[in-house]
Design a protein around this motif. Structure first.
Motif, PDB file in Angstrom:
ATOM      1  N   LYS B  35      39.927  24.296  41.331  1.00  0.00           N
ATOM      2  CA  LYS B  35      40.396  25.281  40.206  1.00  0.00           C
ATOM      3  C   LYS B  35      39.456  26.389  40.104  1.00  0.00           C
ATOM      4  N   ARG B  36      39.881  27.424  39.224  1.00  0.00           N
ATOM      5  CA  ARG B  36      38.957  28.476  38.682  1.00  0.00           C
ATOM      6  C   ARG B  36      38.147  29.192  39.559  1.00  0.00           C
ATOM      7  N   LYS B 288      46.672  35.912  40.010  1.00  0.00           N
ATOM      8  CA  LYS B 288      46.949  34.986  39.102  1.00  0.00           C
ATOM      9  C   LYS B 288      45.743  34.514  38.262  1.00  0.00           C
ATOM     10  N   GLY B 292      46.020  36.051  34.705  1.00  0.00           N
ATOM     11  CA  GLY B 292      46.511  35.041  33.894  1.00  0.00           C
ATOM     12  C   GLY B 292      47.968  34.938  34.165  1.00  0.00           C
ATOM     13  N   ALA B 293      48.642  36.198  34.759  1.00  0.00           N
ATOM     14  CA  ALA B 293      49.980  36.170  34.587  1.00  0.00           C
ATOM     15  C   ALA B 293      50.556  35.813  35.986  1.00  0.00           C
ATOM     16  N   TYR B 294      51.597  35.140  36.135  1.00  0.00           N
ATOM     17  CA  TYR B 294      52.364  34.907  37.497  1.00  0.00           C
ATOM     18  C   TYR B 294      52.916  36.050  38.019  1.00  0.00           C
ATOM     19  N   GLN B 295      52.733  36.201  39.410  1.00  0.00           N
ATOM     20  CA  GLN B 295      52.828  37.300  40.239  1.00  0.00           C
ATOM     21  C   GLN B 295      54.344  37.455  40.871  1.00  0.00           C
ATOM     22  N   SER B 296      54.626  38.568  40.959  1.00  0.00           N
ATOM     23  CA  SER B 296      56.071  38.679  41.725  1.00  0.00           C
ATOM     24  C   SER B 296      55.735  39.257  43.146  1.00  0.00           C
ATOM     25  N   ALA B 297      56.312  38.623  44.263  1.00  0.00           N
ATOM     26  CA  ALA B 297      56.320  39.032  45.555  1.00  0.00           C
ATOM     27  C   ALA B 297      56.526  40.696  45.781  1.00  0.00           C
ATOM     28  N   ASP B 298      57.392  41.265  44.926  1.00  0.00           N
ATOM     29  CA  ASP B 298      57.727  42.348  45.003  1.00  0.00           C
ATOM     30  C   ASP B 298      56.571  43.493  44.776  1.00  0.00           C
ATOM     31  N   ASP B 299      55.446  43.000  44.272  1.00  0.00           N
ATOM     32  CA  ASP B 299      54.049  43.823  43.969  1.00  0.00           C
ATOM     33  C   ASP B 299      53.097  43.946  45.420  1.00  0.00           C
TER      34      ASP B 299
END
Lengths: 272, 303
Positions: B35-36, B288, B292-299
């Motif tokens: 983690k981290r 991420k 802290g935010a879950y990501q989108s494959a689109d990015d």
């Protein structure tokens, strides 16, 4: 003589599977331990919804309508069970009937959205344009606390009928009817992953649903004003939409289904 | 022209693999909680050890150029992400890749010797390897499974040694294609044959057949590398390839390498991950961890 009973474990519904929270946590609702979904459950549900999106959105609207209608058939067949879990009596019966009405309404709505939301546009040129509604993508639905069944299924069905896939948070204080509804989706032929139902603590899950970059819109029907503003702030970072249409007590409306669609306008030459 | 081949060590070093033990070890490796800060470190290492791969019939110079751009700067928005170790392509794309990567630390790897089946006359395989070695830094050859499975182990070794001789000082990775070998004992045997014949790396799979790389198979190969290093003093590298798509899987391999061979192996010189879609998942996990935010494959750009 007493009839032996088997107590049912309340489960989340993620990627077509009835599962406990990956965290193993529960929270008590009355005498029942209900799974307390974690941010990773949200993540898994969104991943499954994203994977299910191409298949679901490319089905014919007519087929999506058939499937939502079948979800209604499943509810009808299990009416007494839902009345019981909603607390029994006349009010519970009315809520189940209203839910059934909403499901049938959005089933019928599915193949009419192109007419209701689309148009052929006159423009000053040797061509015309037409506008068609398309699903926005993965939609998060935050159901109101009460009533615990109809608004949840209504908003899930409204998002599904236009071709979106859905990750829904059921009522936090009365999650059992919502979690039981997962069995309707599963037996109603909604494809694996296209709809997920999660129970848990709003305060814990909303930030992750709102900031998840792969969630295209959140239907915040069950949110307080403060929660909605927080969702809007988080979604702004990835240009996600926060929908607030549809009051909890309103009759089903195609406007709710259109709210989770976006309009695409394309041009076409005249006479070709 | 038979090159010198080390004689096989005593059969004791090729004793049978304990299937239950290996699979249980692999299960434990995969379930480590990283983690981290440790996760960020592991993800960065995974990027540095990646052989960014495209082995498709539809590969064009344009696609190879895109792949190379991705290899040099995996995340255009984050210059802290290091370049990958190498770009791995078919022989026909080696020229384009070398042009694009000239002057960079990213190396050019090419598959050769009749990839992926290896069912080609030996002279042609050696000629192919020699040809691509004029440009590529690393050659990923496929082991002759036909010979291995029919028991002609000497032919397997002789061919590897001849390819090694033909490519000079280029790095030789030998693909065992473990999914076709039939079991852990054979994987261990094939690993040993390849190392004894001069392989600089042993690699799990071509990625063209299922099952491709699995963690238990990797553990068997890593233990063979460890035993070989103990008995000969020569360190052979390990490359896992095929079916590794998530950062979590990649971290499982890093753990397996670290706990079987030690951290001297946790460098691009001795450990590689062959993958195409893995890189974006690693980048998404990295983003991420930082935001802290879950990501989108689109990015994230497709390589």
């Amino acid at each position: 003589m007493t009839t032996p009973t088997v107590a049912k474990t309340a489960k989340l519904y993620i990627d077509g599977v009835f599962a406990r929270s990956e965290s193993g946590r529960v929270y008590p609702v009355g005498a029942v331990n209900v799974p307390r979904a974690s941010r990773k459950d949200v993540r898994d549900a969104v991943r499954a919804a994203r994977a299910a999106l191409p298949g679901w959105s490319q089905r014919t609207p007519y087929n999506r309508g058939q499937i939502l209608y079948r979800v209604g058939e499943m509810l009808e067949a299990r009416r007494s069970e839902f009345v019981a879990v909603l607390g029994g009596g006349r009010p519970a019966g009315r809520e189940v009937d209203a839910t059934l009405d909403a499901l049938v309404y959005y089933a019928g709505c599915a193949d009419k959205l192109a007419q209701l939301g689309g148009s052929v546009n006159q423009v000053a040129g040797p061509y015309f344009t037409f506008t068609i509604p398309e699903p926005v993508g993965v939609v998060g639905v935050v159901a109101p606390e009460r009533p615990s069944l109809r608004p949840l299924l209504e908003h899930v069905a409204a998002a599904l009928c236009g071709g979106n896939t859905v990750v829904a948070l059921v009522s936090e204080g009365a999650p059992l009817p919502g979690l039981l509804a997962a069995e309707l989706l599963a037996t109603g032929d909604v494809p694996t992953g296209a709809a997920a139902l999660l129970s848990g603590l709003r305060a814990e899950l909303l930030p992750h649903l709102g900031s998840h970059r792969d969630v295209d819109a959140v239907d915040a029907v069950g949110c307080s004003d403060e929660q909605r503003r927080d969702l809007e702030r988080r979604a702004a970072d990835h240009v996600g939409r926060v929908l607030s249409g549809g009051a909890t007590g309103a009759a089903p409306s195609h406007r709710l289904a259109l709210a989770s669609l976006e309009l695409k306008t394309v041009w076409h030459p005249i006479g070709v | 022209m038979a090159a010198a081949v080390e004689t096989l060590p005593a059969p004791a070093s090729l004793q049978s693999v304990d299937q239950v033990e290996v699979e249980d070890r692999a299960r434990l490796f995969a379930s480590r909680s990283i983690k981290r800060a440790a996760k960020l470190w592991a993800l960065e290492l995974a990027v540095r050890c990646t052989d960014l791969t495209s082995l498709e019939g539809a590969d064009t110079p344009g696609r190879t150029a895109t792949l190379c751009a991705k290899a040099l700067r995996p995340d255009p928005e984050d210059e802290a992400v290091p370049p990958v170790a190498a770009v791995c392509v078919y022989p026909a794309q080696v020229g384009e890749a070398a042009t694009r990567l000239r002057g960079s630390p990213v190396r050019v790897a090419a598959v050769a010797t009749g990839f992926p089946s290896g069912q080609m006359p030996r002279e042609l395989k050696i000629a192919e390897a020699a040809e691509v070695a004029r440009i590529a830094d690393e050659i990923d050859m496929v082991m002759d499974r036909g010979a291995f499975l029919s028991g002609r182990y000497d032919a397997v070794q002789e061919e590897i040694a001849q390819v090694k001789a033909a490519i000079g000082d280029r790095h030789l990775k030998v693909i065992l294609e473990t999914g076709e070998l039939g079991g852990y004992d054979q994987v261990r045997h094939a690993s040993w044959l390849a190392m004894a014949a001069g392989a600089d790396f042993i690699k799990t799979s071509t990625g063209k057949i299922q099952p491709a790389a699995t963690l238990p198979v990797a553990v068997v190969m890593l233990e063979a590398i460890r035993d070989y290093a103990w008995s000969t003093g020569r360190a052979v590298g390990f490359k896992a390839a095929g079916g590794i798509r998530t950062a979590r899987q990649a971290i499982g391999y890093l753990v397996a390498v670290n706990e079987t061979l030690g951290d001297e192996w946790l460098t691009p010189e001795r450990f590689r991950l062959g993958a195409s879609s893995l890189l974006n998942d690693v980048l998404m996990q990295r983003a991420k961890e930082r935001s802290g935010a879950y990501q989108s494959a689109d990015d994230f750009s497709q390589a």
